[in-house]
Design a protein around this motif. Structure first.
Motif, PDB file in Angstrom:
ATOM      1  N   LEU A 168       0.846  -1.196   0.000  1.00  0.00           N
ATOM      2  CA  LEU A 168       0.000   0.000   0.000  1.00  0.00           C
ATOM      3  C   LEU A 168       0.881   1.245   0.000  1.00  0.00           C
ATOM      4  O   LEU A 168       1.858   1.328   0.735  1.00  0.00           O
ATOM      5  N   PRO A 190      -6.863   3.225   0.975  1.00  0.00           N
ATOM      6  CA  PRO A 190      -6.200   1.984   1.392  1.00  0.00           C
ATOM      7  C   PRO A 190      -7.143   0.949   2.005  1.00  0.00           C
ATOM      8  O   PRO A 190      -6.947  -0.259   1.813  1.00  0.00           O
ATOM      9  N   THR A 194      -7.594  -2.566   0.275  1.00  0.00           N
ATOM     10  CA  THR A 194      -7.136  -3.759   0.990  1.00  0.00           C
ATOM     11  C   THR A 194      -8.224  -4.820   0.996  1.00  0.00           C
ATOM     12  O   THR A 194      -7.960  -6.012   0.732  1.00  0.00           O
ATOM     13  N   SER A 214       3.115  -1.630   4.225  1.00  0.00           N
ATOM     14  CA  SER A 214       2.451  -0.330   4.137  1.00  0.00           C
ATOM     15  C   SER A 214       3.418   0.833   4.222  1.00  0.00           C
ATOM     16  O   SER A 214       4.303   0.861   5.069  1.00  0.00           O
ATOM     17  N   ASP A 231      -1.655   3.359   9.561  1.00  0.00           N
ATOM     18  CA  ASP A 231      -1.771   1.933   9.857  1.00  0.00           C
ATOM     19  C   ASP A 231      -2.790   1.619  10.948  1.00  0.00           C
ATOM     20  O   ASP A 231      -3.492   0.611  10.877  1.00  0.00           O
ATOM     21  N   ILE A 246       0.637  -5.636   9.854  1.00  0.00           N
ATOM     22  CA  ILE A 246       1.012  -4.517   8.996  1.00  0.00           C
ATOM     23  C   ILE A 246       2.471  -4.183   9.281  1.00  0.00           C
ATOM     24  O   ILE A 246       2.833  -3.875  10.413  1.00  0.00           O
ATOM     25  N   GLY A 248       5.059  -1.465   8.532  1.00  0.00           N
ATOM     26  CA  GLY A 248       4.857  -0.094   8.094  1.00  0.00           C
ATOM     27  C   GLY A 248       6.103   0.745   7.962  1.00  0.00           C
ATOM     28  O   GLY A 248       7.211   0.356   8.340  1.00  0.00           O
TER      29      GLY A 248
END
Length: 584
Positions: A168, A190, A194, A214, A231, A246, A248
């Motif tokens: 993302l 996002p 997703t 991400s 996030d 996630i 990030g």
């Protein structure tokens, strides 16, 4: 977490399990680990103190991966984006040493960060060609075709476990990157993207684990202000069980939680670390510049993912101590990680080639010019003044404006090199000007002077004073004189802001627009050469940029008691002036 002896690095790594088509077996426990970095920003080489750099990271990654495999697991090495922009040696070579170094380390995938779009798309495609790992962005589309511009996900098999990594990119890219590079791009929501991608994965690939890679940023307790949701918001917005974790980047946090919904603000390298968990989703981030490698060890059994351990492993980070004789020594927080010789052999030619272009003297300074992120995004600074005065001199402008996010480092006291200036202004924007009426200036300042602090759009000004109330400005003065609505003024800025970057009003289509065709760092270089030695005290901000507090705003809005001329009162209340004086 780390093997006690770095000599283990020399051992042959266990062979990775071939990609299998079948899903994981029920009632069997699988082990897998995520090794991750983010926001490297060109730091392929180690610092002056010997910190971070891809050569030490290679040694560390090999050791961590061997340790994971020796314990019956498989590792994925992931980057959450922003490989580009920040170090002149990398910028001059379009991040080729960074990407080729990542190949040697064995990165499996990278999310696209906003700084990947500091260059035109053809440069990003060239970088994609250098990489032996995919660039991922499930929410980035080409406007003209409605198709995704990059791969949305990649599928990996680790010890029989099928893992999908879904990328993302932040929607804020449209205001953070040069708008000229994004003409045919659309960054979609996002959360919805997703959900869409996960549905496609479940229907097709049927992975056992879904990891989001991400570059959205970490928003403390979901409070993202004027920035796009990050996030935490993503994790809270997805139906439970949509994704497992996630990994990030973007906010540059060494993300360790002090307690629920509160991260450790000043993480000490080597201290224990617990990632965030929101709505059943683990959220991880590993600082910036390759200072850390994050390691998360997980198990999977019958669809349930559990975190066994987590650590942020410092890559030769150091602290300074004073010796008894008054001298200073830099000590590593943990055992020194040796530099991988193969990586040094790969990177040395790039470093030397870039150094020969960059280590050229351009002038000197007395006192430091402040350009750190914590300053240029919150207050007016001496470095902002220096840059803008240089642009005013180049364009013969009355005043100048730029977004603080365009300043990426401080200028040190002492001798200054071309490298120092490129580190301050690495983006290669051109210096431009526009002639505006006073009314147009007021309308422009209404927007830029009310950009929120702690964002890239926070404005730096030269020869401007004003009062900003959150939506408009008042008491505007240009070079000390009140703004006149019908008078014309010339404003200097850069091509990024002129094209609408950082959410600034677009002025590159205005009839009074002029582009010098000269790169901003070159304009700064010429000014530094002409005015050295620079005295930082001479560039201390003097113009008053006052942003009203909430209390001041309320005081302004407080209704005033009405007063009427006596003749009008006598006409309204002819039966008695005494009653009129008591009117509300």
């Amino acid at each position: 977490m780390l093997l006690s002896r770095w000599a283990a690095t020399g051992l042959a790594l266990l062979a990775l399990t071939p990609l299998l088509s079948q899903a994981a077996e029920p009632d069997r426990t699988y082990r897998f680990s995520i090794l991750h970095t983010n926001d490297e920003h060109g730091h392929f080489w180690y610092s002056a103190q010997g910190e971070y750099g891809l050569a030490a990271q290679k040694t560390l990654m090999d050791t961590l991966r061997y340790d994971v495999q020796a314990k019956g697991g498989g590792a994925l090495i992931l980057s959450a984006g922003d490989v580009n922009t920040g170090v002149p040696e990398s910028d001059a070579l379009q991040a080729e040493p960074d990407i080729r170094g990542m190949n040697l380390i064995g990165y499996d995938a990278m999310a696209l960060g906003n700084h990947e779009f500091d260059h035109p798309l053809e440069v990003l495609r060239k970088q994609e060609g250098w990489a032996r790992f995919p660039f991922l962005a499930a929410n980035l589309y080409q406007k003209s075709t409605g198709q995704r511009l990059f791969k949305p996900w990649a599928i990996f098999n680790r010890m029989g476990l099928k893992i999908a990594v879904l990328g993302l990119a932040t929607p804020d890219t449209v205001k953070l990157a040069n708008p000229a590079h994004l003409r045919d791009m659309e960054f979609r929501d996002p959360v919805s993207e997703t959900e869409k991608a996960v549905a496609e994965l479940r229907a097709g690939e049927k992975p056992d684990v879904i990891v989001v890679l991400s570059h959205l940023g970490y928003d403390d307790n979901g409070e993202h202000g004027s920035s796009a949701p990050g996030d935490v918001t993503l994790a809270r917005s997805l139906p439970p069980g949509t994704v497992a974790m996630i990994v990030g980047g973007h906010s540059h946090y060494a993300l360790c939680m002090a307690k629920e919904n509160e991260r450790v603000k000043s993480y000490q390298p080597g201290a224990a670390c617990q990632p965030d968990k929101q709505n059943g989703v683990w959220i991880m981030q590993a600082g910036q510049w390759g200072e850390y490698v994050g390691r998360g060890d997980f198990t999977w059994r019958n669809g349930e993912v559990a975190l066994e351990s987590y650590a942020l492993v410092p890559v030769n980070l150091k602290h300074k101590i004073k010796n008894a004789d008054g001298s200073e020594t830099w000590l590593t927080y943990q055992q020194e990680i040796p530099k991988n010789t193969a990586m040094m052999k790969l990177l040395m030619p790039y470093q030397k080639r870039a150094e020969s272009r960059l280590n050229v003297a351009v002038g000197s300074a007395t006192g430091q010019f402040d350009g750190e992120r914590e300053q240029v995004r919150f207050t007016q600074t001496s470095l902002g003044q220096l840059i803008l005065r240089a642009q005013m001199a180049k364009t013969q402008a009355d005043f100048a404006v730029m977004s603080g996010g365009g300043i990426r480092a401080s200028l040190p006291t002492g001798k200054l090199s071309w490298r120092d200036l490129l580190q301050v202004q690495p983006f290669g924007n051109q210096v431009v000007s526009v002639t505006l009426t006073g009314a147009e200036v007021k309308k422009y300042l209404d927007v830029v002077a009310n950009m929120k602090p702690d964002t890239g759009g926070f404005a730096q000004f030269a020869h401007v004073s004003l009062v900003a109330d959150g939506s408009t400005v008042s008491d505007v003065r240009i070079n000390g004189q009140p703004l006149q609505e019908n008078k014309t003024y010339r404003m200097a800025t850069n091509s990024f802001n002129a094209a609408g970057g950082d959410g600034y009003p677009r002025i590159d289509t205005h009839p009074g627009y002029q582009n010098t065709g000269t790169i901003d760092a070159e304009v700064l270089r010429d000014y530094v050469k002409a005015h050295s030695p620079l005295n930082a005290a001479d560039y201390a901000p003097t113009d008053a940029i006052h942003r009203l507090t909430e209390a001041e705003k309320k005081a302004r809005e407080k209704p005033h008691k009405r007063s009427y001329p006596q003749m009008i009162l006598a006409w309204l209340w002819p039966w008695g002036r005494e009653t009129a004086h008591n009117a509300p």
